[in-house]
Design an enzyme around this catalytic site. Structure first.
Site, PDB file in Angstrom:
ATOM      1  N   THR A 264       0.819  -1.213   0.000  1.00  0.00           N
ATOM      2  CA  THR A 264       0.000   0.000   0.000  1.00  0.00           C
ATOM      3  C   THR A 264       0.853   1.263   0.000  1.00  0.00           C
ATOM      4  OG1 THR A 264      -1.435  -1.268   1.494  1.00  0.00           O
ATOM      5  CG2 THR A 264      -2.071   1.003   1.033  1.00  0.00           C
TER       6      THR A 264
ATOM      7  N   HIS B 188      -7.169  -0.029   3.641  1.00  0.00           N
ATOM      8  CA  HIS B 188      -7.250  -1.482   3.812  1.00  0.00           C
ATOM      9  C   HIS B 188      -8.700  -1.927   3.989  1.00  0.00           C
ATOM     10  CE1 HIS B 188      -2.982  -1.360   4.151  1.00  0.00           C
ATOM     11  NE2 HIS B 188      -2.928  -0.958   5.404  1.00  0.00           N
TER      12      HIS B 188
ATOM     13  N   GLY C  90      10.673  -6.452   1.978  1.00  0.00           N
ATOM     14  CA  GLY C  90      10.058  -6.273   0.666  1.00  0.00           C
ATOM     15  C   GLY C  90      10.436  -7.341  -0.333  1.00  0.00           C
TER      16      GLY C  90
END
Length: 305
Positions: free
Chosen positions: A66, A113, A270
């Site tokens: 996000t 979310h 990540g």
């Protein structure tokens, strides 16, 4: 809240006391922060939020990219690769400061979310450009565990990853069930064929950022050069985002008030495939069986390494 029935409290903590209490709001499991009544009121206000024609909304389950995507879209709209220092959490619908989104100048890049039915009611009617990003659920579970285990207060979870995984696979975590969330957004597109919606995969954005940044630029109607896409891809590498995020937090808050010592904060690794360092062979078999069964018929194929 007058006349509204008090929702049932569902205690899903495990035998070690790790986990959370929830209530259900329109079929969605919601973690109880202060009180269910406060959360219900917050969602009601989000649903009534005024949208602008040039808004872009990023929708994602937690830990699916996000903030990463928000930085990319914001840079594309600004026409440069400079970091925004203030607006990210303010622009997150469902966060405590979201009401300040009205103060943000256009064009806004909103993010959330929340499930579709808890977002502003005019989202489909106004044909707000929406970007939905998914990530393979194994890496989601690891990243989400690190997030909730690393926080001192709001999401605090002091159990092991295996304890968390059990709750995650049962959908008994903050933001509810991952599979339900993804299926809900796939249904949104079917039910609202005129809603301009771009679906991305975290892994594709990671493996070929420049190509995917161009795809996002085309979708939001921004003309960009190859050079700018490369600059944005570089600025939004996880190493640089983590450094920028740390610098901002040092000026706006004390990270030690939020995160446990040694925790890296919002941006961890990540990486694609880090789940292999966490999930046992037996857990992976259970995970695979659940994914195969519950995503059957959706056409979704996740990348795991």
């Amino acid at each position: 809240m007058e006349g509204q029935q008090t929702p049932e409290i569902l205690d899903y903590r495990n035998e070690n006391g790790n986990g959370w209490s929830f209530y259900k709001n329109d079929g969605v499991l919601r973690r109880i922060g202060s009180t269910p009544e406060d959360d219900i009121e917050m969602i009601r206000k989000v649903q009534k939020l005024e949208l602008r024609d040039d808004d872009v909304l990023i929708a994602a389950y937690p830990k699916c990219g996000t903030h990463w995507l928000w930085e990319i879209v914001t840079m594309l709209r600004a026409g440069n690769s400079e970091y925004q220092k203030e607006a990210k959490e303010v622009a997150m619908l469902g966060m405590p400061k979201y009401e300040r989104a009205d103060e943000l100048p256009s064009p806004r890049v909103l993010n959330s979310h929340l499930h579709f039915r808890h977002l502003p009611e005019k989202l489909a009617e106004k044909n707000i450009k929406t970007i939905f990003i998914m990530r393979n659920p194994k890496d989601v579970s690891v990243s989400y565990y690190s997030h909730v285990n690393g926080m001192k207060a709001s999401f605090r979870f002091d159990g092991t990853y295996s304890e968390y995984l059990e709750l995650f696979l049962e959908g008994k975590v903050s933001s509810g069930d991952y599979v339900d969330y993804v299926k809900d957004w796939l249904q949104v597109k079917q039910d609202n064929p005129d809603l301009p919606m771009l679906t991305l995969f975290y892994e594709n954005l990671k493996m070929d950022p420049v190509k995917n940044i161009k795809t996002v630029a085309d979708f939001i109607g921004v003309s960009v050069s190859d050079e700018l896409c490369e600059q944005i891809a570089e600025a939004c590498s996880f190493k640089k985002l983590r450094a920028a995020d740390t610098e901002v937090k040092q000026h706006t808050s004390n990270p030690s008030d939020i995160w446990k010592e040694g925790h890296q904060g919002m941006y961890r690794k990540g990486e694609v495939g880090d789940w292999k360092n966490w999930i046992t062979v037996a857990e992976n078999e259970i995970f695979d069986s659940l994914i195969e069964r519950r995503f059957e018929g959706t056409g979704i194929v996740f990348t795991y390494e």
